[in-house]
Scaffold this motif. Structure first.
Motif, PDB file in Angstrom:
ATOM      1  N   THR A  92       0.832  -1.200   0.000  1.00 23.40           N
ATOM      2  CA  THR A  92       0.000   0.000   0.000  1.00 23.40           C
ATOM      3  C   THR A  92       0.865   1.248   0.000  1.00 23.40           C
ATOM      4  N   PRO A  98      -4.332   1.347   7.227  1.00 26.35           N
ATOM      5  CA  PRO A  98      -4.610  -0.037   6.823  1.00 26.35           C
ATOM      6  C   PRO A  98      -6.068  -0.216   6.442  1.00 26.35           C
ATOM      7  N   ASP A 102      -5.986  -5.269   2.848  1.00 31.33           N
ATOM      8  CA  ASP A 102      -4.533  -5.188   2.711  1.00 31.33           C
ATOM      9  C   ASP A 102      -3.867  -6.550   2.886  1.00 31.33           C
TER      10      ASP A 102
END
Length: 257
Positions: A92, A98, A102
C-alpha cells in the motif's frame, strides 16, 4: 435354552444400536469440526514479491507502464504429504491507513511428497474473494505472497514483463530464501462465492487517475433518468447488486454502444 437365546438376541441388538449410535456420533463430531478452520504449526516463512497486471497494464506510477506477470513455484522436497499456509499482503501507499483488504486470510495448500504447485496471478487475485462477503476485482496488484510451512521448501518466483501489446520481453527467476518463524496459523475457508452472491468492488476504483486514458463507465438511468450520449444506449450494470429483472427499483445503468 430359550432364555439364553433371548439374552443373546438382545445382546446383539444392543451391540448394533451402540455401534450405529457411535458411528452417528462420529459423523456429527466430524461435521461440527468441519465448520471451524484448521490450525497448523509452521517453522519457516517465505515472502515472494508479486506484480500482476490483471485487467490493465500497470500505469499508476508504481511501475513503468507495461504488463507484468508473476508465478510462484513451491516444491515439497520431503517424502511426506504436508499442508502449508499462504496469504497475500498488498503493498500500500506509504503512510496510508490499513484497509480491510490489505492482508488476506491464510489458505491451505496440500503438497504431495516431492510435489510442486504453481501460484499464478489469477490464483493470487483469488485470495481476495471472498473476504467478509466481498470480492475485489483488481486492475493490477502488487505485494507479497507469504508462505508458511512446517518444513523447508523450494520456493522460486518467475517474473515476466512486456509492453502493453506483444509477446514477453523480459523474464527473471528468483529463489526465495526462508526465515525461521515459529507460528500457529489458522486457515480460513477456501470456498469461493457462488455466482450472484456477495458484493464485488473494483480496485483501483474505475474512473480514478490510475486508469489515465481508460474511459470509466458512464452511469445512466436510475430514478433521475440520466441519459446516455448520442449513439449509446443504457443497459443494467451487471457489476452491482441491483437487478430490475428481480423487481429492484432505482437501478443505475451504464452506457454502451
Amino acid at each position: 435354552m430359550k432364555q439364553l437365546n433371548t439374552i443373546k438376541f438382545f445382546s446383539i441388538l444392543l451391540g448394533l444400536w451402540c455401534g450405529f449410535g457411535f458411528i452417528g456420533i462420529q459423523r456429527i463430531a466430524q461435521a461440527e469440526t468441519a465448520k471451524y478452520p484448521e490450525t497448523i504449526k509452521t517453522e519457516y516463512q517465505y515472502a515472494a514479491k508479486v506484480a500482476c497486471s490483471m485487467l490493465l497494464a500497470h500505469q499508476d506510477g508504481t511501475l513503468a507502464r507495461g504488463t507484468y506477470r508473476t508465478i510462484v513455484n513451491i516444491h515439497n522436497p520431503t517424502n511426506k504429504k504436508i499442508t502449508i499456509a499462504a496469504k497475500v499482503a498488498l503493498a500500500t501507499q506509504l503512510g496510508s491507513e490499513p484497509g480491510p483488504f490489505d492482508i488476506t486470510p491464510f489458505k491451505g495448500i496440500v503438497l504431495q511428497p516431492d510435489g510442486a504447485v504453481g501460484v499464478n496471478c489469477f490464483d493470487i487475485a483469488g485470495y481476495f474473494c471472498p473476504i467478509d462477503g466481498v470480492c475485489v476485482d483488481f486492475a493490477f496488484l502488487e505485494g507479497f505472497l507469504v508462505v508458511k510451512s512446517p518444513v523447508p521448501l523450494d520456493v522460486v518466483s518467475v517474473y515476466t514483463a512486456r509492453h502493453t501489446d506483444g509477446e514477453v520481453e523480459s523474464i527473471d527467476v528468483e529463489t526465495i530464501e526462508p526465515r525461521k518463524a515459529h507460528d500457529t496459523v489458522k486457515l480460513g475457508p477456501t470456498e469461493l462465492t457462488k455466482p450472484g452472491e456477495g458484493k464485488r468492488i473494483d480496485y483501483p476504483p474505475k474512473g480514478s487517475s490510475a486508469y489515465y486514458d481508460q474511459k470509466p463507465k458512464q452511469m445512466c438511468g436510475g430514478i433521475a433518468g440520466f441519459p446516455c450520449p448520442e449513439g449509446m444506449k443504457c443497459v443494467d450494470d451487471p457489476s452491482d447488486d441491483c437487478d430490475p429483472a428481480k423487481g429492484d427499483a432505482d437501478c443505475a445503468g451504464i452506457c454502451v454502444k
